[in-house]
Write an enzyme that holds these catalytic residues in place. Structure first.
Site, PDB file in Angstrom:
ATOM      1  N   GLY A  40      19.536  39.990  41.124  1.00  0.00           N
ATOM      2  CA  GLY A  40      20.617  39.045  41.363  1.00  0.00           C
ATOM      3  C   GLY A  40      20.583  38.556  42.795  1.00  0.00           C
ATOM      4  N   GLY A  42      23.066  36.160  44.017  1.00  0.00           N
ATOM      5  CA  GLY A  42      24.318  35.487  44.361  1.00  0.00           C
ATOM      6  C   GLY A  42      24.845  36.004  45.682  1.00  0.00           C
ATOM      7  N   ALA A  44      26.631  38.701  46.451  1.00  0.00           N
ATOM      8  CA  ALA A  44      26.392  40.131  46.670  1.00  0.00           C
ATOM      9  C   ALA A  44      24.902  40.420  46.808  1.00  0.00           C
ATOM     10  CB  ALA A  44      26.995  40.943  45.526  1.00  0.00           C
ATOM     11  N   HIS A 266      41.817  33.139  33.656  1.00  0.00           N
ATOM     12  CA  HIS A 266      42.238  32.264  34.756  1.00  0.00           C
ATOM     13  C   HIS A 266      43.221  31.226  34.225  1.00  0.00           C
ATOM     14  CE1 HIS A 266      42.139  29.641  38.212  1.00  0.00           C
ATOM     15  NE2 HIS A 266      41.306  30.438  38.846  1.00  0.00           N
ATOM     16  N   ARG A 331      47.144  35.671  38.762  1.00  0.00           N
ATOM     17  CA  ARG A 331      46.497  35.007  37.637  1.00  0.00           C
ATOM     18  C   ARG A 331      46.911  35.555  36.276  1.00  0.00           C
ATOM     19  NH1 ARG A 331      40.384  34.264  40.127  1.00  0.00           N
ATOM     20  NH2 ARG A 331      40.965  32.636  41.598  1.00  0.00           N
ATOM     21  N   GLU A 426      30.604  41.681  41.428  1.00  0.00           N
ATOM     22  CA  GLU A 426      31.292  41.678  40.132  1.00  0.00           C
ATOM     23  C   GLU A 426      30.652  42.638  39.136  1.00  0.00           C
ATOM     24  OE1 GLU A 426      32.948  38.443  36.792  1.00  0.00           O
ATOM     25  OE2 GLU A 426      31.618  37.771  38.423  1.00  0.00           O
ATOM     26  N   ARG A 436      42.157  40.777  39.400  1.00  0.00           N
ATOM     27  CA  ARG A 436      41.664  40.352  40.713  1.00  0.00           C
ATOM     28  C   ARG A 436      42.530  39.241  41.266  1.00  0.00           C
ATOM     29  NH1 ARG A 436      38.689  36.219  42.536  1.00  0.00           N
ATOM     30  NH2 ARG A 436      37.939  35.517  40.509  1.00  0.00           N
TER      31      ARG A 436
END
Length: 638
Positions: A40, A42, A44, A266, A331, A426, A436
């Site tokens: 990954g 992204g 992170a 969301h 949220r 995540e 979150r």
């Protein structure tokens, strides 16, 4: 089994400082001897690979996209939290820590959340130094705006494209290390197995998505930073390529999956417009700073144009129900409130599954130019998708699956129960609890990548001989043969159903039964029906093309195979958790006015599930949660 999170003891204010000092270090000249695999790229993964490369480690980074810049982090819109207190409105590290623990409905580790709040300020400094173009006020200082679940303005932003700008910052740092030779990037690779040797993570098996070649890669440690799993619902705000596969392949090798039922809905998404839609579009939560949510008070007014509904006939339901936070309620609460209005037959738009997000008051007060300066690209995106001008008429929004608070279980050092396997962003479960807060995903990803993993991975590597296990180990050959066998099996079914058709079927079942509201009845119904969809998948799947070329259908099928196993574990977790908290809302456990009702006596723990095979009940391991700095209390935003 009772799990140990290995959190530092003593005062929480100095916990991370003490943990860093007590961690073992790797001599600078020895770092180049260690190879780290990072799955990954992204926020992170990209930040981790760049930081570890900068320290001198040899890093191999993998992404399934053609470029690290296409990671889903690019889609984040609204901002990133930090406790800088630039507006001088009462913020502090403790207040960010408190808001995050409360926002997660008291289902996260205190020590992890404190560390996140503490390093948040370093993230802003790091990103500004990289040239990230954060918004600035008239005097040239970094600007802040408000977000849900907080009564201070702590969110740094770059209009509605904060994720893209932060990812470009991480990508520039990553590119520098690629040029320096410390990082080697492997694009168009999908991780399909974790290689475990003598109980420790020592490599991965990947498929080259361009030519179909199955490749083995060894490392002294493995990092998974592959994002979340909410595409188990099929329709979500996530990119269509987002999957559970990297996490799930680790879970099938013994890694525990923690709190999978904690999924976030969301509240601010463009409503679904047709049954064949394949993705939903997020509208940033930041819009709720200046937009007001409302629906008609009377069902008979729902068909009228918004401009023809008098002010007295409008129900500003968030302001009515949560006067202290209003439109900036968290949220999970805002999503359930929107669903409540639509269930009361007061929804608007096609299908009556929508509520208004109205900017008329803000435009009258501030001017259209000011609103455009804050959110202009979001209004443009909304108009391109809906052909409606959000400046002239209210936007229409509805909740949609968005983020996974659950993930692979990790201890305080971000290491899973498999030694040598670290999980960031995540993909792990550690800091968000059951919900979150907005603008905290980017904060966690960059905190884990830039400031946590460089310290914690050294503690493991210092006790590991570099290069002790390579692809010569028989486990690598066994893994590659297993992956090749899976591919051959998927290609040989030759049925009639496309991967997307079967995924839509699973997603519809999960959304209806395990979406914004769950019950014992709905969860048992899902658990009864998932095996039938899985059987249909393995008997009637149609994958066109071959495995020796770029084959998007094969990728989809492989990811769906993992979702069909993972979905059962998610349902078992939701069924076991006989309480409502955050994004996990069991209809049997709610107050008289429809709020979530926690059961701290029986469920104040992180649930870590050990996979026992498809169709079997997974084994539950528990990590008790202690709250010594933020006392357990009813979570109220009224």
């Amino acid at each position: 089994m009772i799990l140990d999170g290995k959190c530092p003891s003593g005062p929480i204010e100095t916990s991370w400082d003490r943990a860093r000092f007590e961690n073992k270090l790797v001599n600078p000249s020895n770092k180049r001897k260690y190879k780290i695999l990072c799955v990954g790229t992204g926020l992170a993964g990209g930040a981790a690979a760049a930081s570890l490369g900068e320290l001198g480690y040899s890093v191999h980074a993998f992404c399934y996209q053609d470029s690290a810049r296409r990671a889903h982090s690019i889609a984040a819109q609204g901002g990133i939290n930090a406790a800088k207190n630039y507006p001088n409105d009462g913020d502090s590290i403790y207040r960010l820590f408190y808001d995050t623990v409360k926002g997660g409905d008291f289902r996260a580790r205190e020590a992890d959340v404190w560390r996140l709040a503490q390093v948040s300020n370093n993230i802003i400094d790091q990103c500004v130094a990289q040239g990230v173009p954060f918004a600035r006020d008239y005097a040239g200082y970094l600007d802040n705006r408000s977000f849900g679940g907080a009564q201070v303005s702590r969110t740094f932003y770059a209009r509605g494209q904060t994720g893209q700008q932060l990812l470009l910052g991480a990508y520039s740092a990553l590119s520098r290390q690629i040029k320096a030779g410390t990082v080697k990037l492997f694009p168009r690779r999908e991780m399909l197995d974790l290689v475990v040797v003598d109980g420790e993570a020592k490599g991965i098996t990947v498929r080259n998505l361009c030519n179909g070649e199955i490749e083995s890669h060894w490392g002294d440690a493995v990092i998974i930073a592959s994002g979340g799993y909410v595409n188990v619902f099929y329709l979500s705000t996530n990119a269509m390529g987002c999957s559970v596969t990297a996490q799930w392949r680790a879970a099938k090798k013994g890694a525990y999956f923690a709190n999978p039922c904690f999924t976030q809905i969301h509240p601010t998404c463009i409503p679904q417009h047709g049954e064949h839609q394949s993705k939903l579009t997020l509208m940033s939560e930041s819009l709720r700073n200046d937009g007001r949510c409302w629906v008609p008070k009377k069902a008979e007014n729902c068909e009228k144009p918004a401009g023809e509904i008098a002010e007295d006939d409008r129900d500003y339901y968030l302001e009515r129900k949560y006067p202290s936070f209003g439109n900036l309620a968290p949220r999970d609460i805002a999503s359930r409130a929107a669903k409540e209005q639509c269930d009361d037959e007061r929804g608007v738009g096609p299908g009556k599954r929508g509520v208004y997000l109205d900017f008329e008051d803000s435009i009258n007060r501030l001017g259209e130019g000011t609103i455009a300066g804050r959110y202009g690209n979001l209004f443009e995106m909304y108009e391109k998708i809906t052909d409606e001008n959000g400046y002239k008429q209210p936007m229409r929004i509805y909740p949609a699956p968005h983020y996974a608070m659950g993930g692979l279980w990790v201890d305080y050092n971000c290491m899973s129960n498999i030694p040598g396997l670290f999980v960031l962003g995540e993909a792990n479960f550690s800091v968000h609890g059951a919900n979150r807060l907005g603008a905290s995903a980017l904060m966690q990803g960059l905190a884990d990548g830039y400031f946590v993993i460089p310290y914690t991975i050294a503690g493991y590597l210092a006790q590991t001989k570099p290069g002790a296990v390579t692809t010569d180990a028989p486990e690598f050959k066994e893994s590659a043969e297993s992956v090749k066998g899976e591919m051959d099996k998927l290609l040989s079914i030759n049925g009639t159903k496309s991967p997307s058709a079967l995924h839509r079927k699973l997603g519809s079942l999960m959304w209806e039964n395990v979406g914004m509201a769950r019950s014992e009845e709905s969860l048992k119904d899902a658990l009864a029906k998932i095996p039938a969809i899985r059987d249909e998948f393995w008997s009637d799947l149609k994958v066109v093309g071959s495995g020796e070329v770029f084959n998007n259908q094969l990728e989809q099928a492989w990811r769906l195979a993992d979702f069909l196993e993972f979905a059962e574990v998610l349902c078992h977790d939701a069924l076991n958790r006989e309480e409502s908290c955050g994004g996990h809302f069991r209809t049997e456990h709610q107050t008289d006015d429809g709020e979530a009702m926690r059961d701290d006596e029986n469920f104040c723990y992180a649930a870590a599930w050990e996979f026992k095979g498809a169709g079997n009940t997974p084994e539950l391991h528990k990590e008790p949660l202690k709250f010594e700095n933020v006392k357990l209390a009813v979570r109220s935003y009224k």
